[in-house]
Design an enzyme around this catalytic site. Structure first.
Site, PDB file in Angstrom:
ATOM      1  N   GLN A   1     -10.297  -2.450   2.501  1.00  0.00           N
ATOM      2  CA  GLN A   1      -9.783  -3.089   3.711  1.00  0.00           C
ATOM      3  C   GLN A   1      -9.726  -2.133   4.906  1.00  0.00           C
ATOM      4  OE1 GLN A   1      -5.961  -4.140   1.669  1.00  0.00           O
ATOM      5  NE2 GLN A   1      -5.019  -3.645   3.639  1.00  0.00           N
TER       6      GLN A   1
ATOM      7  N   HIS B   1       9.264  -3.400   3.667  1.00  0.00           N
ATOM      8  CA  HIS B   1       8.838  -3.674   2.288  1.00  0.00           C
ATOM      9  C   HIS B   1      10.057  -4.045   1.423  1.00  0.00           C
ATOM     10  CE1 HIS B   1       5.579  -0.649   3.461  1.00  0.00           C
ATOM     11  NE2 HIS B   1       4.864  -1.665   3.055  1.00  0.00           N
TER      12      HIS B   1
ATOM     13  N   GLY C   1       4.793 -10.226   4.281  1.00  0.00           N
ATOM     14  CA  GLY C   1       5.584 -10.118   5.504  1.00  0.00           C
ATOM     15  C   GLY C   1       4.945 -10.877   6.665  1.00  0.00           C
TER      16      GLY C   1
ATOM     17  N   MET D   1       0.843  -1.206   0.000  1.00  0.00           N
ATOM     18  CA  MET D   1       0.000   0.000   0.000  1.00  0.00           C
ATOM     19  C   MET D   1       0.879   1.258   0.000  1.00  0.00           C
ATOM     20  SD  MET D   1      -3.401  -0.856   2.151  1.00  0.00           S
ATOM     21  CE  MET D   1      -2.710  -0.605   3.786  1.00  0.00           C
TER      22      MET D   1
ATOM     23  N   SER E   1       4.182   1.154   8.329  1.00  0.00           N
ATOM     24  CA  SER E   1       3.883   2.487   7.778  1.00  0.00           C
ATOM     25  C   SER E   1       3.173   3.335   8.823  1.00  0.00           C
ATOM     26  CB  SER E   1       3.003   2.357   6.538  1.00  0.00           C
ATOM     27  OG  SER E   1       3.601   1.477   5.615  1.00  0.00           O
ATOM     28  N   ARG E   2       2.512   2.689   9.779  1.00  0.00           N
ATOM     29  CA  ARG E   2       1.762   3.448  10.787  1.00  0.00           C
ATOM     30  C   ARG E   2       2.637   3.927  11.958  1.00  0.00           C
ATOM     31  NH1 ARG E   2      -2.665  -0.352   9.251  1.00  0.00           N
ATOM     32  NH2 ARG E   2      -4.360   0.937   8.468  1.00  0.00           N
TER      33      ARG E   2
HETATM   34  P1  AMP Z   1       1.476  -2.875   3.478  1.00  0.00           P
HETATM   35  O1  AMP Z   1       2.013  -1.857   2.534  1.00  0.00           O
HETATM   36  O2  AMP Z   1       1.454  -2.427   4.906  1.00  0.00           O
HETATM   37  O3  AMP Z   1       0.194  -3.506   3.006  1.00  0.00           O
HETATM   38  O4  AMP Z   1       2.535  -4.056   3.472  1.00  0.00           O
HETATM   39  C1  AMP Z   1       2.918  -4.692   2.280  1.00  0.00           C
HETATM   40  C2  AMP Z   1       3.671  -5.962   2.637  1.00  0.00           C
HETATM   41  O5  AMP Z   1       4.826  -5.630   3.393  1.00  0.00           O
HETATM   42  C3  AMP Z   1       2.819  -6.912   3.500  1.00  0.00           C
HETATM   43  O6  AMP Z   1       3.013  -8.237   3.055  1.00  0.00           O
HETATM   44  C4  AMP Z   1       3.388  -6.701   4.869  1.00  0.00           C
HETATM   45  O7  AMP Z   1       3.248  -7.831   5.711  1.00  0.00           O
HETATM   46  C5  AMP Z   1       4.860  -6.442   4.545  1.00  0.00           C
HETATM   47  N1  AMP Z   1       5.504  -5.752   5.667  1.00  0.00           N
HETATM   48  C6  AMP Z   1       5.059  -4.644   6.308  1.00  0.00           C
HETATM   49  N2  AMP Z   1       5.878  -4.345   7.347  1.00  0.00           N
HETATM   50  C7  AMP Z   1       6.855  -5.297   7.347  1.00  0.00           C
HETATM   51  C8  AMP Z   1       7.982  -5.546   8.177  1.00  0.00           C
HETATM   52  N3  AMP Z   1       8.278  -4.765   9.205  1.00  0.00           N
HETATM   53  N4  AMP Z   1       8.754  -6.613   7.888  1.00  0.00           N
HETATM   54  C9  AMP Z   1       8.458  -7.427   6.831  1.00  0.00           C
HETATM   55  N5  AMP Z   1       7.411  -7.247   6.010  1.00  0.00           N
HETATM   56  C10 AMP Z   1       6.615  -6.192   6.267  1.00  0.00           C
END
Ligand code: AMP
Length: 277
Positions: free
Chosen positions: A58, A34, A144, A27, A183-184
Site C-alpha cells: 500500500q 488505535h 477509523g 500498521m 502515526s505520521r
Molecule cells: P494504521 O495503523 O494507520 O493503518 O491505522 C489502523 C486503524 O486505525 C485504521 O482503521 C485507522 O483508520 C485507525 N486510526 C488511525 N488514526 C486514527 C484516529 N486518529 N482515530 C481513530 N482511528 C484511527
C-alpha cells in the site's frame, strides 16, 4: 497475550476460540486513535485480535515504507495493557510468499481522491484486508473514520465479495488542538505542526457554518480552504464534499455528506474529514 507470526499457527489458535472474534488491523506505531478501536472491539467481542503489519503493497515507490515509524516494544506494551488476546505480526514473506499474484481492486472508489494521489494504494489495502478477513474470519472488524475512503472501500469489498464481516467504523480521535491523531504526525516539526492544526480548524469552521444554516457547498468548501491556505506551508491536494459511500462529488447535502481534505506540508501528507450533516 499470544504473539503469532505464522498463518498456520494463527489458524490453530483461532480454531480453539469459540467466542465472538473482533479484529483490528493496524500498521503499528500505535496511538490513542488505535486504542479507541481496541477498546470498542474489546467491549463487543469475547476474543480480541490485532494485526500489526506494515503492508508494503500500500506504499508507492516514493512513499515512506522504509521510514514508516516502527516501535514494536512500545506497541506490545500498549497491546498488553489494552487486554488484547492475540497479536498477529507476520513478516512480508508470510503475507506475500513468492509467486503471489492476486490483487483485490475495488473499481472507481479506489481511483479517486487518495487513489488518484497514491496510485495503487487502495489495491494494497484491499488485498491485505481481504487476506486478513479470510484468515481471521472475524465476526467484527474495526476501522477509523479518519481514513474515510479506506472505510468506504472496505465496506464495499466486504459486501461485494460476501465476506460477511460486520465492519464497524469508529470516530476519529483528535489531539486537544483538533489535529487528528496519526502515526505520521511524528514527522511534523513545530512549524509544520502549527500548519497542520489549520486542517481541523478549517473543517470545524465549515461544520459550524453548516450548523448555523449555510447549506451552499461552494461556500462551505471555500471557508475551510481559506483557513488551511492561510499558512503557506499547507498545499491542498483536494478539499471537497462527497458522498461517504460512493465518494461522488455532492451537489446537494444529505445524510452521507462528508468534507474530505488532503494537505501536503512539505513532504508530509495529512488527511482528515468531517461529517456535514
Ligand atoms: P494504521 O495503523 O494507520 O493503518 O491505522 C489502523 C486503524 O486505525 C485504521 O482503521 C485507522 O483508520 C485507525 N486510526 C488511525 N488514526 C486514527 C484516529 N486518529 N482515530 C481513530 N482511528 C484511527
Amino acid at each position: 497475550m499470544k504473539i503469532i507470526k505464522s498463518i498456520a499457527e494463527l489458524k490453530g489458535e483461532l480454531n480453539a476460540n469459540k467466542g465472538s472474534l473482533g479484529l483490528v488491523p493496524t500498521m503499528g506505531a500505535l496511538h490513542i486513535g488505535h486504542q479507541s478501536l481496541f477498546k470498542k472491539a474489546r467491549e463487543d467481542n469475547d476474543f480480541l485480535a490485532i494485526s500489526l503489519f506494515v503492508n508494503p503493497s500500500q506504499f508507492g515507490p516514493d512513499e515512506d515504507f522504509d521510514k514508516y515509524p516502527r516501535n514494536i516494544n512500545k506497541d506490545l506494551d500498549i497491546l498488553n495493557s489494552d487486554n488484547v488476546d492475540l497479536v498477529f505480526m507476520p513478516d512480508i514473506q508470510e503475507m506475500y510468499p513468492s509467486g503471489f499474484l492476486t490483487n483485490v481492486v475495488v473499481d472507481k472508489l479506489a481511483d479517486v481522491y487518495e487513489g488518484l494521489h497514491r496510485k495503487g494504494h487502495f489495491n494494497g489495502v484491499s488485498t491485505v484486508v481481504t487476506k486478513l478477513f479470510n484468515v481471521f474470519k472475524p465476526d467484527r472488524a474495526y476501522f477509523g473514520a479518519k481514513d474515510a475512503q479506506q472505510c468506504a472501500i472496505i465496506k464495499r469489498l466486504n459486501i461485494d465479495l460476501n465476506l460477511g464481516v460486520d465492519v464497524i467504523i469508529c470516530p476519529t480521535v483528535r489531539e486537544d488542538s483538533g489535529l487528528a491523531l496519526s502515526s505520521r504526525n511524528g514527522y511534523l516539526n513545530i512549524d509544520q505542526m502549527e500548519a497542520g492544526l489549520l486542517i481541523s480548524r478549517g473543517l470545524f469552521k465549515s461544520k459550524e457554518l453548516f450548523d448555523s444554516g449555510e447549506k451552499n457547498i461552494v461556500n462551505l468548501c471555500k471557508v475551510a480552504r481559506n483557513i488551511i491556505e492561510s499558512n503557506s506551508l499547507c498545499q491542498i491536494d483536494y478539499l471537497d464534499i462527497v458522498n461517504c459511500e460512493t465518494f461522488d462529488l455532492q451537489t446537494d447535502l444529505d445524510q452521507n455528506s462528508i468534507m474530505i481534505v488532503a494537505v501536503r506540508i512539505r513532504n508530509i501528507r495529512l488527511i482528515d474529514n468531517i461529517e456535514i450533516k
